[in-house]
Design an enzyme around this catalytic site. Structure first.
Site, mmCIF file in Angstrom:
data_model
loop_
_atom_site.group_PDB
_atom_site.id
_atom_site.type_symbol
_atom_site.label_atom_id
_atom_site.label_comp_id
_atom_site.label_asym_id
_atom_site.label_seq_id
_atom_site.Cartn_x
_atom_site.Cartn_y
_atom_site.Cartn_z
ATOM 1 N N ASN A 45 -14.900 -8.145 8.219
ATOM 2 C CA ASN A 45 -15.704 -7.649 9.416
ATOM 3 C C ASN A 45 -17.180 -6.951 9.100
ATOM 4 O OD1 ASN A 45 -16.387 -5.496 11.523
ATOM 5 N ND2 ASN A 45 -15.370 -7.110 12.647
ATOM 6 N N GLU A 55 -2.684 -10.542 3.290
ATOM 7 C CA GLU A 55 -1.357 -10.079 3.254
ATOM 8 C C GLU A 55 -0.889 -9.205 4.497
ATOM 9 O OE1 GLU A 55 -3.684 -9.905 1.080
ATOM 10 O OE2 GLU A 55 -2.830 -8.650 -0.509
ATOM 11 N N CYS A 89 -2.310 -2.601 1.073
ATOM 12 C CA CYS A 89 -1.343 -3.803 1.330
ATOM 13 C C CYS A 89 -0.076 -3.629 0.836
ATOM 14 C CB CYS A 89 -1.910 -5.295 1.036
ATOM 15 S SG CYS A 89 -3.015 -5.881 2.213
#
Ligand code: ZN
Length: 128
Positions: A45, A55, A89
């Protein structure tokens, strides 16, 4: 499902990557304890803080479907290095499966396997 089959699904997911800023496409496939597999791709973004790693997308899709326990994750990019989950993550994955097996895959398909507890030995936990 074999490692190669899981990696193939991650590779297919990578084709949908949205990475116009980093030009670092990646895909992931997470295998639930019941054998079901969910995939994800990176979604960048312009407001970089809202970027989602592959993930996280795969994990979020699985959790949104009620899954809470996972046994393996394959994560791939088109780079020359093994694709390791980033720190954020690792924390997201540890919330559900601290012993998760991680298949970190290079663009040429070679991979290494690690368990999440080795990659993130002391995850943040919230206990009351
Ligand atoms: Zn990440």
């Amino acid at each position: 499902m074999t490692d190669r089959e899981l990696i193939s699904l991650a590779n297919e997911a990578m084709a949908n990557s949205y990475s116009p800023y980093s030009h670092f496409p990646s895909g992931a496939a997470i295998e639930c304890d019941d054998g079901e597999v969910f995939t994800g791709c990176v979604i960048e973004n312009a407001a970089f803080g809202h970027t989602l790693c592959a993930e996280t997308v795969a994990l979020s899709s699985a959790v949104a479907e009620g899954k809470r326990s996972f046994r393996r994750l394959a994560v791939i990019s088109d780079g020359v290095n093994y694709t390791m989950p980033c720190g954020a993550c690792r924390q997201m994955l540890a919330e559900f499966s601290p012993q998760l097996e991680i298949l970190a895959v290079r663009g040429d398909g070679r991979y290494v396997s690690h368990t999440l507890d080795k990659l993130l030995p002391h995850p943040f936990t919230y206990r009351t």
